[in-house]
Design a protein around this motif. Structure first.
Motif, PDB file in Angstrom:
ATOM      1  N   UNK A  71      -3.793  -6.765  -5.686  1.00  0.00           N
ATOM      2  CA  UNK A  71      -4.731  -5.439  -5.977  1.00  0.00           C
ATOM      3  C   UNK A  71      -4.673  -4.573  -4.686  1.00  0.00           C
ATOM      4  N   UNK A  72      -3.781  -4.949  -3.669  1.00  0.00           N
ATOM      5  CA  UNK A  72      -3.392  -3.647  -3.018  1.00  0.00           C
ATOM      6  C   UNK A  72      -3.251  -2.497  -3.899  1.00  0.00           C
ATOM      7  N   UNK A  73      -1.917  -2.496  -4.709  1.00  0.00           N
ATOM      8  CA  UNK A  73      -1.710  -2.199  -5.690  1.00  0.00           C
ATOM      9  C   UNK A  73      -1.875  -1.641  -5.979  1.00  0.00           C
ATOM     10  N   UNK A  74      -2.301  -1.883  -6.984  1.00  0.00           N
ATOM     11  CA  UNK A  74      -3.256  -1.327  -8.192  1.00  0.00           C
ATOM     12  C   UNK A  74      -4.642  -0.634  -7.722  1.00  0.00           C
ATOM     13  N   UNK A  75      -5.117  -1.078  -6.505  1.00  0.00           N
ATOM     14  CA  UNK A  75      -6.181  -0.226  -6.312  1.00  0.00           C
ATOM     15  C   UNK A  75      -5.019   1.208  -5.277  1.00  0.00           C
ATOM     16  N   UNK A  76      -4.907   1.266  -4.696  1.00  0.00           N
ATOM     17  CA  UNK A  76      -4.192   2.069  -4.342  1.00  0.00           C
ATOM     18  C   UNK A  76      -4.234   2.929  -5.161  1.00  0.00           C
ATOM     19  N   UNK A  77      -3.088   3.316  -6.251  1.00  0.00           N
ATOM     20  CA  UNK A  77      -2.747   4.032  -7.428  1.00  0.00           C
ATOM     21  C   UNK A  77      -4.298   4.699  -8.030  1.00  0.00           C
ATOM     22  N   UNK A  78      -4.827   3.856  -7.767  1.00  0.00           N
ATOM     23  CA  UNK A  78      -6.341   3.687  -8.658  1.00  0.00           C
ATOM     24  C   UNK A  78      -7.512   4.884  -7.508  1.00  0.00           C
ATOM     25  N   UNK A  79      -6.911   5.005  -6.123  1.00  0.00           N
ATOM     26  CA  UNK A  79      -7.604   5.610  -5.026  1.00  0.00           C
ATOM     27  C   UNK A  79      -7.798   6.844  -5.538  1.00  0.00           C
ATOM     28  N   UNK A  80      -5.681   6.974  -5.283  1.00  0.00           N
ATOM     29  CA  UNK A  80      -5.051   8.455  -5.883  1.00  0.00           C
ATOM     30  C   UNK A  80      -6.456   9.090  -6.919  1.00  0.00           C
ATOM     31  N   UNK A  81      -6.669   8.115  -8.045  1.00  0.00           N
ATOM     32  CA  UNK A  81      -6.714   8.962  -9.674  1.00  0.00           C
ATOM     33  C   UNK A  81      -8.581   9.206  -9.265  1.00  0.00           C
ATOM     34  N   UNK A  82      -8.842   8.623  -8.808  1.00  0.00           N
ATOM     35  CA  UNK A  82     -10.942   8.428  -8.845  1.00  0.00           C
ATOM     36  C   UNK A  82     -10.307   9.901  -7.280  1.00  0.00           C
ATOM     37  N   UNK A 142       0.509  -0.963  -0.154  1.00  0.00           N
ATOM     38  CA  UNK A 142       0.137  -0.034  -0.255  1.00  0.00           C
ATOM     39  C   UNK A 142       1.375   1.254  -0.436  1.00  0.00           C
ATOM     40  N   UNK A 143       2.278   1.132   0.676  1.00  0.00           N
ATOM     41  CA  UNK A 143       2.434   2.546   0.835  1.00  0.00           C
ATOM     42  C   UNK A 143       3.818   2.587  -0.770  1.00  0.00           C
ATOM     43  N   UNK A 144       3.621   1.604  -0.889  1.00  0.00           N
ATOM     44  CA  UNK A 144       4.732   1.386  -1.968  1.00  0.00           C
ATOM     45  C   UNK A 144       4.073   2.088  -3.351  1.00  0.00           C
ATOM     46  N   UNK A 145       2.865   1.434  -3.350  1.00  0.00           N
ATOM     47  CA  UNK A 145       1.968   2.087  -4.424  1.00  0.00           C
ATOM     48  C   UNK A 145       1.625   3.438  -4.077  1.00  0.00           C
ATOM     49  N   UNK A 146       1.106   3.977  -2.934  1.00  0.00           N
ATOM     50  CA  UNK A 146       0.638   5.889  -3.025  1.00  0.00           C
ATOM     51  C   UNK A 146       2.154   6.058  -3.769  1.00  0.00           C
ATOM     52  N   UNK A 147       3.409   6.348  -2.713  1.00  0.00           N
ATOM     53  CA  UNK A 147       4.749   7.026  -3.634  1.00  0.00           C
ATOM     54  C   UNK A 147       4.567   7.167  -4.944  1.00  0.00           C
ATOM     55  N   UNK A 148       4.914   5.163  -5.440  1.00  0.00           N
ATOM     56  CA  UNK A 148       4.057   5.139  -7.205  1.00  0.00           C
ATOM     57  C   UNK A 148       3.506   6.429  -7.770  1.00  0.00           C
ATOM     58  N   UNK A 156      -1.788  -2.394  10.915  1.00  0.00           N
ATOM     59  CA  UNK A 156      -1.203  -1.439   9.406  1.00  0.00           C
ATOM     60  C   UNK A 156      -0.043  -0.245   9.853  1.00  0.00           C
ATOM     61  N   UNK A 157       1.146  -0.875  10.909  1.00  0.00           N
ATOM     62  CA  UNK A 157       1.915  -0.039  11.045  1.00  0.00           C
ATOM     63  C   UNK A 157       2.552  -0.285  10.608  1.00  0.00           C
ATOM     64  N   UNK A 158       2.843  -1.077   9.282  1.00  0.00           N
ATOM     65  CA  UNK A 158       3.863  -1.355   8.748  1.00  0.00           C
ATOM     66  C   UNK A 158       4.160  -0.576   7.637  1.00  0.00           C
ATOM     67  N   UNK A 159       2.523   0.538   7.050  1.00  0.00           N
ATOM     68  CA  UNK A 159       2.251   1.115   6.215  1.00  0.00           C
ATOM     69  C   UNK A 159       3.670   2.498   6.609  1.00  0.00           C
ATOM     70  N   UNK A 160       3.345   2.674   8.205  1.00  0.00           N
ATOM     71  CA  UNK A 160       3.828   4.058   8.420  1.00  0.00           C
ATOM     72  C   UNK A 160       5.427   3.881   8.312  1.00  0.00           C
TER      73      UNK A 160
END
Lengths: 354, 248
Positions: free
Chosen positions: A146-157, A13-19, A33-37
Motif C-alpha cells: 500500500x505504501x507503493x500504491x498510495x505514494x503513486x496515488x498521492x501524486x495523482x490526487x 516510498x522513494x521508489x514509488x515516487x520515482x515511478x 525515515x532517512x532511508x527515503x533520503x
C-alpha cells in the motif's frame, strides 16, 4: 508481468515516487525515515532527477514550494519533529494551492520524543498543523504494497486538485520489509499546470504564485474556494476497508500498522467465539464517513485503537454522532498496543453491553 | 514621435505602493532594465519576499512566486533546480535576508546556487513599522531600540556581503548605493552583472543595495539620501567583495 521485490517500507516510498514521475526531492535527515533520503540520493541522479539535502526542514519544504510552483512533481519526507518544522511551508503550500507530496513516518512525541513508532500526529495531519483554514489529503497505508500504491496515488490526487497529500505512516511501516509487486508502468495522470511559474516565454501573461491577499473580502473568496475543493475531495476520494463487519458485536476502528494488530485481535476473538469487525480508514482526510454509514446498524459499540492518547477517535465520535457507544484504547510514546491489550478492552466493552 | 525614455517592459504598468522617497522603486527599475537589456523576461522567475516588497509579484512582468519570510533563497533553489535553464532572482530586505532567512541565504550561497539575489539594506524593518533590523546601525533609534541600538544589549549590525564573501560558493558579491545618480548607475551595472553571472552559469550572485526608508527613519527624502551617504556607507563600504575579476 510486473516486478516482485522484498523491500523496506521507506525505500518503497522513494521508489514509488520515482515511478510516479517525481524527479524532485528535498529533505533533511531524521529517524525513522532517512532511508527515503538515502534511496533518493542514489536513484535520482540515475533518472535525471534532483535530490538535494537541505540545510533544514524549513528550507526543504520551501524548496518543495519552489519546485511545485514551477509545476514539477515534488516530494519531501520527514518524521514528527521535522514535520512540525515544515508546518510553515505546509500552510503556504496550502494557501498557494500547490500540489506536493509530504511523507510523515511518525515517531513518539511531543518534543524530540523518541524514535519508536507512533500515531500521535493525527491531529496535526488532519486538522491543519499550520495556520489557517486548510486541509490536505492524508493517506494511511497499512503495508508495504500500500505504501507503493498510495505514494503513486498521492501524486495523482495532488495534481488533480492542486493540493498537498501526506503519506502518514509510522516507524513500523517505514522500517518493515515485505514483498511488493510493482507494475510495469504507472498510471501517471497528465494534468495541465497552466498556473505554474515556469517562465512565460513571452507567450502569455505573467503567472503569480502567492498566498497573500490583504483585502479580507478577496481572502474570504479564496477560502470559500478552498472549502469547496475540500468538499469535492470529501465526496470523491474517501477510501477505507471494511473487514469482517457482518454480524460483528463490536467494530474496531484503526488505521496503519495498528489495523494489522486489530486483524490479529479479530482472529483471536473468533477463536473465543466473539465476532469483531474492523473499519480501516485509508484516507484520514477525507475521513471515510461513508464506511461508518454502511456499518452503523451492525455492532453494539465501536472501539477505536490508536498509537496515541486518542486522536482519530474524535472523528469517529463526530461521525457516529451518539448513535452507538464509541470506546478507545491505545498506547503512547512509541509503545505498540498488543493483541492482549486490545482483547482486554474488548472484554470490558462486551461485559458492559451484554 | 520617437520614444527616448520609457518604463521597462519587465515592469507592469501599475501604481506602486511604496512611500515617497523610498528607493524600492529605483531598485525595481534597475532589475527590470537589466531583464529587458538581457532579453530574459520570458524565462525569468522572481521570488518576492515578506516585507515592503511582499507584493512586487504585481510589479514585475516575469513569472513571480511569493515566498515565506526569509525563505526566498530556498524557494529559488527549488525553482532553479527544477528549471535549470530559467533565470531566477530573489528580492529581499534586510529583516528577511539577514535575520529570519540567515540560514537560507548562507546555504544558498555555500551551494553556489545559480541564482541572483537583490538585497535591499535600509537598516530597518519597513513594513512592520520601523523595528530594529540585523543591519540597524549602533545608536540608531528604531521602534524596538527607542534609546538607540546598544551593542552590549542588541549586538552588532551584520555585514552580509563581508560574511558571505568568506564562503567559497559565491561567484559575485557587490554592495552598491542609490543615494545619487552616479551610484545609481553603478548599481545598475552591478545588477546587470549579477544576472549575467547567472546566465553564464557561474553560480551565486548577490547585490546589496543601500536604500532609504524615509517613513520609518523620520527623515525627508533628501535627508534620507544624505543619511545613506554619511552614516550607512562608512559602516557598509561600497565595492565588489567577490568576483571583481570575473568577466561575463
Amino acid at each position: 508481468m510486473g516486478q516482485k521485490l522484498l523491500m523496506k517500507g521507506n525505500e518503497v516510498i522513494a521508489e514509488a515516487a520515482i515511478r510516479a514521475g517525481c524527479r524532485h526531492y528535498f529533505g533533511y535527515p531524521i529517524t525513522p525515515q532517512t532511508e527515503i533520503m538515502h534511496y533518493m540520493a542514489k536513484k535520482m541522479p540515475l533518472v535525471g532527477g534532483v535530490f538535494l539535502q537541505a540545510e533544514s526542514e524549513v528550507a526543504a519544504i520551501n524548496m518543495v514550494y519552489g519546485a511545485a510552483s514551477a509545476g514539477k512533481r515534488v516530494m519531501t519526507s520527514s518524521s514528527s519533529p521535522g514535520i512540525s518544522l515544515k508546518q510553515e511551508g505546509i500552510s503556504y503550500i496550502a494557501g498557494a494551492q500547490l500540489p506536493a507530496v509530504i511523507v510523515n513516518i511518525m515517531r513518539g512525541g511531543p518534543g524530540l520524543g523518541g524514535i519508536q513508532p507512533s500515531q500521535s500526529d493525527y491531529f496535526q495531519a488532519t486538522k491543519g498543523g499550520g495556520h489557517g483554514d486548510y486541509r490536505m489529503v492524508v493517506l494511511a497505508p497499512a503495508g508495504v504494497q500500500e505504501l507503493y500504491e498510495m505514494t503513486v496515488e498521492a501524486f495523482n490526487i495532488s495534481d488533480r486538485y492542486r493540493i498537498m497529500t501526506m503519506i502518514l505512516g509510522d516507524g513500523v511501516l517505514g522500517q518493515m520489509m515485505e514483498v511488493v509487486n510493482f507494475r510495469d508502468e504507472e498510471i501517471v495522470e497528465d494534468i495541465n499546470k497552466s498556473w505554474a511559474a515556469n517562465g512565460h516565454d513571452n507567450k502569455r501573461e505573467h503567472n503569480m504564485v502567492t498566498s497573500i491577499h490583504l483585502d479580507p473580502a478577496v481572502l474570504e473568496q479564496w477560502n470559500i474556494g478552498f472549502q469547496d475543493k475540500y468538499k469535492l475531495i470529501s465526496q470523491n476520494e474517501q477510501r477505507y476497508e471494511l473487514y469482517n463487519c457482518e454480524d460483528a458485536e463490536i467494530i474496531l476502528v484503526a488505521y496503519g500498522s495498528v489495523s494489522r494488530i486489530c486483524k490479529g485481535v479479530i482472529k483471536e476473538a473468533a477463536e473465543q467465539g466473539i465476532k469483531l469487525g474492523l473499519v480501516r480508514p485509508i484516507t484520514l482526510f477525507p475521513f471515510p464517513v461513508d464506511a461508518f454509514e454502511k456499518v452503523i446498524n451492525i455492532p453494539k459499540a465501536f472501539l477505536t485503537v490508536e498509537m496515541s492518547a486518542g486522536q482519530m477517535v474524535e472523528d469517529v465520535k463526530i461521525t457516529i454522532n451518539g448513535r452507538k457507544p464509541v470506546y478507545f484504547t491505545g498506547r503512547m510514546g512509541g509503545m505498540i498496543p498488543t493483541v492482549k491489550d486490545i482483547m482486554t478492552k474488548v472484554m470490558e466493552i462486551k461485559e458492559k453491553h451484554r | 514621435m520617437a520614444i527616448i525614455f520609457k518604463a521597462p517592459d519587465a515592469l507592469c504598468d501599475v501604481p506602486m505602493h511604496y512611500c515617497p522617497g523610498c528607493t524600492h522603486g529605483i531598485a525595481h527599475r534597475l532589475v527590470a532594465e537589466a531583464i529587458d537589456e538581457l532579453e530574459i523576461e520570458g524565462k525569468t522567475i522572481g521570488i518576492s519576499p515578506v516585507g515592503c516588497a511582499y507584493n512586487n509579484y504585481l510589479y514585475f512582468n516575469c513569472d513571480m512566486i511569493q515566498a515565506a519570510h526569509g525563505r526566498a533563497p530556498a524557494v529559488a533553489t527549488g525553482v532553479k533546480r527544477s528549471l535549470p535553464e530559467s533565470i531566477v532572482f530573489t528580492y529581499q530586505g534586510d529583516g528577511d535576508l539577514a535575520a529570519i532567512g540567515t540560514a537560507e541565504i548562507v546555504h544558498a550561497a555555500a551551494r553556489s546556487e545559480n541564482i541572483t539575489v537583490i538585497f535591499i539594506n535600509n537598516t530597518i524593518y519597513g513594513m512592520t513599522s520601523g523595528q530594529m533590523a540585523p543591519t540597524t546601525l549602533l545608536g540608531q533609534v528604531t521602534t524596538t531600540t527607542p534609546y538607540g541600538r546598544d551593542a552590549s544589549y542588541s549586538g552588532f549590525p551584520i555585514k552580509v556581503c563581508e560574511m558571505l564573501a568568506t564562503l567559497e560558493g559565491p561567484a559575485y558579491i557587490e554592495r552598491v548605493s542609490l543615494h545619487d545618480i552616479k551610484n545609481i548607475k553603478k548599481a545598475k551595472a552591478a545588477v546587470k552583472k549579477a544576472f549575467k553571472v547567472q546566465i553564464a552559469g557561474k553560480g551565486f550572485s548577490l547585490v546589496e543595495i543601500l536604500s532609504t526608508c524615509p517613513t520609518n527613519w523620520g527623515l525627508n527624502p533628501v535627508e534620507s539620501m544624505k543619511r545613506v551617504e554619511n552614516e550607512m556607507i562608512p559602516h557598509y563600504p561600497l565595492g565588489v567583495f567577490v568576483g571583481a575579476d570575473l568577466e561575463v
